[in-house]
Design an enzyme around this catalytic site. Structure first.
Site, PDB file in Angstrom:
ATOM      1  N   ASP A   1       0.803  -1.257  -0.293  1.00 54.53           N
ATOM      2  CA  ASP A   1      -0.281   0.145   0.096  1.00 54.53           C
ATOM      3  C   ASP A   1       1.433   1.181  -0.120  1.00 54.53           C
ATOM      4  OD1 ASP A   1      -2.629  -1.304  -0.067  1.00 54.53           O
ATOM      5  OD2 ASP A   1      -2.470  -1.216   1.779  1.00 54.53           O
TER       6      ASP A   1
ATOM      7  N   TYR B   1      -9.839  -1.073   3.343  1.00 57.23           N
ATOM      8  CA  TYR B   1      -9.468  -0.823   4.881  1.00 57.23           C
ATOM      9  C   TYR B   1      -9.022   0.264   5.280  1.00 57.23           C
ATOM     10  CZ  TYR B   1      -8.916  -6.092   6.370  1.00 57.23           C
ATOM     11  OH  TYR B   1      -9.465  -7.079   6.896  1.00 57.23           O
TER      12      TYR B   1
END
Length: 673
Positions: free
Chosen positions: A323, A411
Site C-alpha cells: 500500500d 481497509y
C-alpha cells in the site's frame, strides 16, 4: 524522443542555482508547503529538462522533502544561529515519454540541482489522476457492458477501482493495472458486492484495456444489511455505553510550534510525507535530574504495508498489495473527524502532497494530537506492613498521542504514536473498515466443496484469507548516533551441589550483534531474549550502558508463503520480524524505492545480504508487526477495530524511574508540594 546530454545540463544547473533568489527558511525537517509544491512545478516546467525531452505533460508520482544529511541537521540544531541557512530541496519522481525521471529540486535557489533517467525493475507510486482515468475505461468497453447486463446489474450502479498487478516472473510488460468492479446503488458498502468472475487488465500509459475475460457468473451479494451509514440504521440499535466526556480544566498540556511538539518531558517533530504519511522525527526525552534532553528516535514511520491474499485463482492471485509503495499513504490519508476519530481535547494539523499534475492537494486535519487519560495508573502501591498505617500512592497515566488514518481502499488503518512520561513510546496500528470479499454460489457452510481460501461470512460472500504486515522504519539514536543491538538471551541454569532445594534458575547471557546477519530475528523460532538498543559510550551513574528495549506485540506474525513464491520474493523481509542495518539516508522503504511490479532485488532483505557491520555505529531498526486474518461473521459487513503494536521502553536510560517525583492530581487539584 531525441537523446540529450544530462552532463551538459548538470553543469548549467549548478550555475543557475548559484544565481537564484531564496525562499524563507522553515525548520529543516518541515514538510513541503503548498507554495513550495507549486514552486517545484514551475521550476520543472520552465527547466531545460522539460524542453529537452519535448514533453508537454509530466506525471508527478512523488514529491517530498529532500532532508539535509543527519549530521548537518544535528549540527544545525545544536546551534541554529551559528550555522548558515540550510537550503530547502525536494526529491521528485515523475514520468514523461514512457520514462521515469528522478530530480533533486533546489527550492531555495529555484532550480533543478540534478536529474537522471531511472532504469531498472519496478515503477513509482501510482498517482490519483491516472487511477481515476483508468477506472472509467470499462464503462465504454462493450464486452464489460455486456457482462454487467448479463448479471442483471444496472451499469450506473457499478464502480470500478484499481488493483496493482504485482510480478510473477514475466519480463517487463509496461505499466499495467488490473480493475475490479463493485455494485453500489442500494448501499454505500460497495466492497460487500463484488462483480465476480471478470478480469480486466489495462495499460496505464496508453490508457486502454489490453486484456479482458469473463470466466463465470455468480450472484452479486445482496445489499440488505450492509450499509454502514447511521442514517440508514433502523431500531433496535446496537449496544453502546453512555457518552464519556474528556475535559482538561487547565487547558492542553502540550504546545505546537510549527511542526515541533513539546509535552511533559518530550520534544519531537511531526511531518507529512506523500508516501509514508505520518513521520515522527528528532524525538528527545528530558532527564529531570539534570534537565538535559537526550535523543531517542531520529526518525520513525511506516515504511510499508504488505497485504497478500490467499486465493490463487485467476481473479485473485495478483492481490498482494504494497500500500505505501504502490499507492502511497499520503493520498490515502483521511481528514480526521473531531469527536469520532479524535477526542474533544485534540489539536489538528493539515497535510499537503503533490497531485499527478504537480499541483498541491490539501488534506485538512490529517493528524490529531491529544493527551489521553483512560483512568489507568502509571504506577501504584499500597503498603500495609508499617504498623498502624495503610499507605496508598498512585499516579495517573496521562500520555500524548499523535494519530493519523490511512484508508487503503476497503481497509482503514488507524496509526498511533503514543509518548509516555516514563520515557516509553508505544506504537499502535488499528485495522478496521471492510474486508475484501469474493462472490460465490454458496449460501451455507455445508455447501462448500474443494479447496477453501476463505470463510463464508454471509450468503454468497466469502471473506478471503489474507495477511497484514506493517513494517516500521525506526532510526534509533539512543543518547546519540553511536548504537549497538544487544540480545540479552535468557538461559536456564541447572543447580548442582547447591545448599538450597532449588533445582534451576535463569540468567541472562548478553550477545552484541556485530553484523546484519547477527541481528535478524524471527520471534517464533528465537530463544527468549530481551532486545536492547544501547549506546556503549554513555553510562549511568552506576556504570550501566544506557539503552531502550523493544517489547514486541503478540501480533508478530511471520509470512507463511514459500520462499519461491513471487510475492514472497518481493517481501522477503517478512520471514523475520526484526532487522538491523547501518544507517543510510537512502534506505527508507523496505520494498525499495520502486515497489510497483518490483522484483525483490531492491528491498531490505537484498540490502542486508551485504552483511555490513552494525556494532557501535549509527543503526536503523526495521520492525514488522503482522496479522494472519481468518475472517469471521463478526467482520461482516464491516470489521471492528483490531489492534496490534509494540513498545520502545527505556532500559537503564534514566538513573531511576522518572515518575517518582510526579505530583498526584487529587480531586481536581494538584497535590501540595
Amino acid at each position: 524522443m531525441r537523446p540529450f546530454s544530462f552532463q551538459v545540463f548538470q553543469q548549467l544547473l549548478v550555475i543557475l542555482c548559484s544565481l537564484s533568489l531564496s525562499f524563507g527558511q522553515p525548520h529543516p525537517l518541515d514538510p513541503l508547503t503548498p507554495s513550495e509544491i507549486s514552486a517545484i512545478y514551475t521550476i520543472i516546467k520552465s527547466s531545460q529538462l522539460a524542453s529537452a525531452i519535448n514533453s508537454t505533460s509530466f506525471g508527478f508520482h512523488y514529491v517530498g522533502l529532500e532532508e539535509p544529511d543527519k549530521q548537518t541537521f544535528l549540527s544545525w540544531h545544536s546551534n541554529p544561529t551559528a550555522h548558515p541557512i540550510l537550503p530547502r530541496q525536494a526529491f521528485v519522481i515523475l514520468r514523461a515519454g514512457g520514462q521515469t525521471y528522478e530530480l533533486y529540486v533546489d527550492i531555495t535557489h529555484s532550480c533543478i540541482a540534478s536529474q537522471r533517467v531511472r532504469f531498472g525493475n519496478g515503477y513509482p507510486v501510482l498517482n490519483m489522476e491516472e487511477q481515476n482515468a483508468v477506472t472509467l475505461l470499462p464503462f465504454n468497453y462493450t464486452p464489460f457492458v455486456e457482462s454487467v447486463k448479463k448479471r442483471g446489474v444496472e451499469l450506473s450502479d457499478v464502480i470500478c477501482t484499481t488493483f496493482t498487478v504485482g510480478w510473477y516472473g514475466e519480463r517487463d510488460g509496461g505499466r499495467l493495472i488490473k480493475l475490479q468492479c463493485f455494485v453500489a446503488g442500494e448501499t454505500a458498502n460497495l466492497y460487500m458486492r463484488p462483480v465476480e468472475g471478470i478480469t480486466i487488465l489495462a495499460d496505464l500509459e496508453a490508457m486502454e484495456i489490453v486484456e479482458y475475460a469473463d470466466r463465470f457468473v455468480v450472484p452479486v451479494p445482496a445489499a440488505g444489511g450492509t450499509d454502514f451509514r447511521a442514517s440508514r440504521q433502523m431500531p433496535p440499535y446496537g449496544p453502546r455505553g453512555n457518552p464519556v466526556v474528556v475535559a482538561q480544566p487547565e487547558g492542553k498540556g502540550f504546545t505546537v510550534y510549527g511542526n515541533v511538539v513539546r509535552w511533559a518531558n518530550w520534544a519531537f517533530h511531526v511531518s507529512f510525507d506523500a508516501r509514508a504519511g505520518l513521520v515522527i522525527s528528532h524525538a528527545r526525552v528530558r532527564n529531570e535530574d539534570n534537565n538535559d534532553y537526550r535523543s531517542v528516535l531520529y526518525k520513525g514511520f511506516v515504511s510499508e504495508l504488505f497485504v497478500p491474499y490467499m486465493d490463487p485463482s485467476e481473479e485473485w492471485y495478483f492481490k498482494t498489495f504494497f500500500d505505501n509503495g504502490e499507492y502511497g499513504f499520503g493520498p490515502l490519508s483521511s481528514s480526521l473527524e473531531p469527536l469520532t476519530d479524535c477526542p474533544p481535547n485534540a489539536e489538528y494539523m493539515d497535510g499537503y502532497y503533490a497531485n499527478g499534475d504537480g499541483s498541491p492537494v490539501h488534506i485538512p486535519n490529517v493528524f490529531c494530537i491529544f493527551e489521553r487519560y483512560a483512568g489507568d495508573p502509571s504506577w501504584r502501591h499500597t503498603e500495609i506492613l508499617i504498623p498502624g498505617k495503610v499507605i496508598t500512592e498512585a499516579r495517573e497515566e496521562v500520555s500524548l498521542v499523535v494519530r493519523t488514518v490511512a484508508t487503503s481502499g476497503n481497509y482503514d488503518y488507524v496509526l498511533d504514536w503514543e509518548f509516555k512520561t516514563s520515557g516509553s513510546i508505544k506504537v499502535w496500528a488499528g485495522l478496521t473498515g471492510m474486508m475484501e470479499v469474493r462472490g460465490t454460489d454458496y449460501s451455507h457452510a455445508n455447501e462448500i466443496r474443494g479447496e477453501q481460501h476463505g470463510e463464508l461470512v454471509a450468503a454468497n460472500t466469502i471473506g478471503v484469507y489474507h495477511d497484514h504486515y506493517i513494517s516500521y522504519h525506526l532510526d534509533l539514536d539512543i543518547a546519540g548516533t553511536t548504537n549497538s543491538f544487544v540480545k540479552a538471551n535468557l538461559k536456564t541454569v541447572r543447580v548442582s551441589g547447591g545448599k538450597t532445594p532449588r533445582k534451576s534458575y535463569w540468567t541472562t547471557v548478553k550477545e552484541t550483534a556485530t553484523t546484519e546477519a547477527d541481528a535478524r530475528v524471527n520471534f517464533h523460532t528465537a530463544a527468549p531474549a530481551e532486545l536492547l538498543f544501547v549506546n556503549p559510550g554513555v553510562k549511568t551513574k552506576l556504570g550501566n550502558t544506557v539503552g531502550y528495549r523493544l517489547i514486541s506485540s503478540s501480533a508478530a506474525a511471520t509470512s507463511l508463503l514459500t520462499d519461491d513464491d513471487y510475492p514472497q520474493i518481493r517481501a522477503a523481509y517478512t520471514k523475520k520480524q526484526l532487522w538491523v542495518t547501518p544507517y543510510n539516508k537512502r534506505d527508507k522503504w523496505v520494498t525499495g524505492l520502486y515497489a510497483d511490479q518490483s522484483h525483490g532485488d531492491d528491498n531490505l532483505a537484498a540490502w542486508s545480504m551485504r552483511n555490513r557491520s552494525i556494532e557501535n555505529t549509527d543503526i536503523v531498526l526495521w520492525y514488522t508487526i503482522g496479522i494472519h486474518h481468518i475472517p469471521s461473521q463478526e467482520d461482516f459487513p464491516l470489521m471492528p477495530m483490531l489492534s496490534c503494536g509494540f513498545e520502545l521502553r527505556p532500559f537503564n536510560f534514566f538513573d531511576r524511574n522518572p515518575l517518582i517525583k510526579t505530583q498526584p492530581f487529587i480531586k481536581g487539584r494538584w497535590a501540595a508540594t
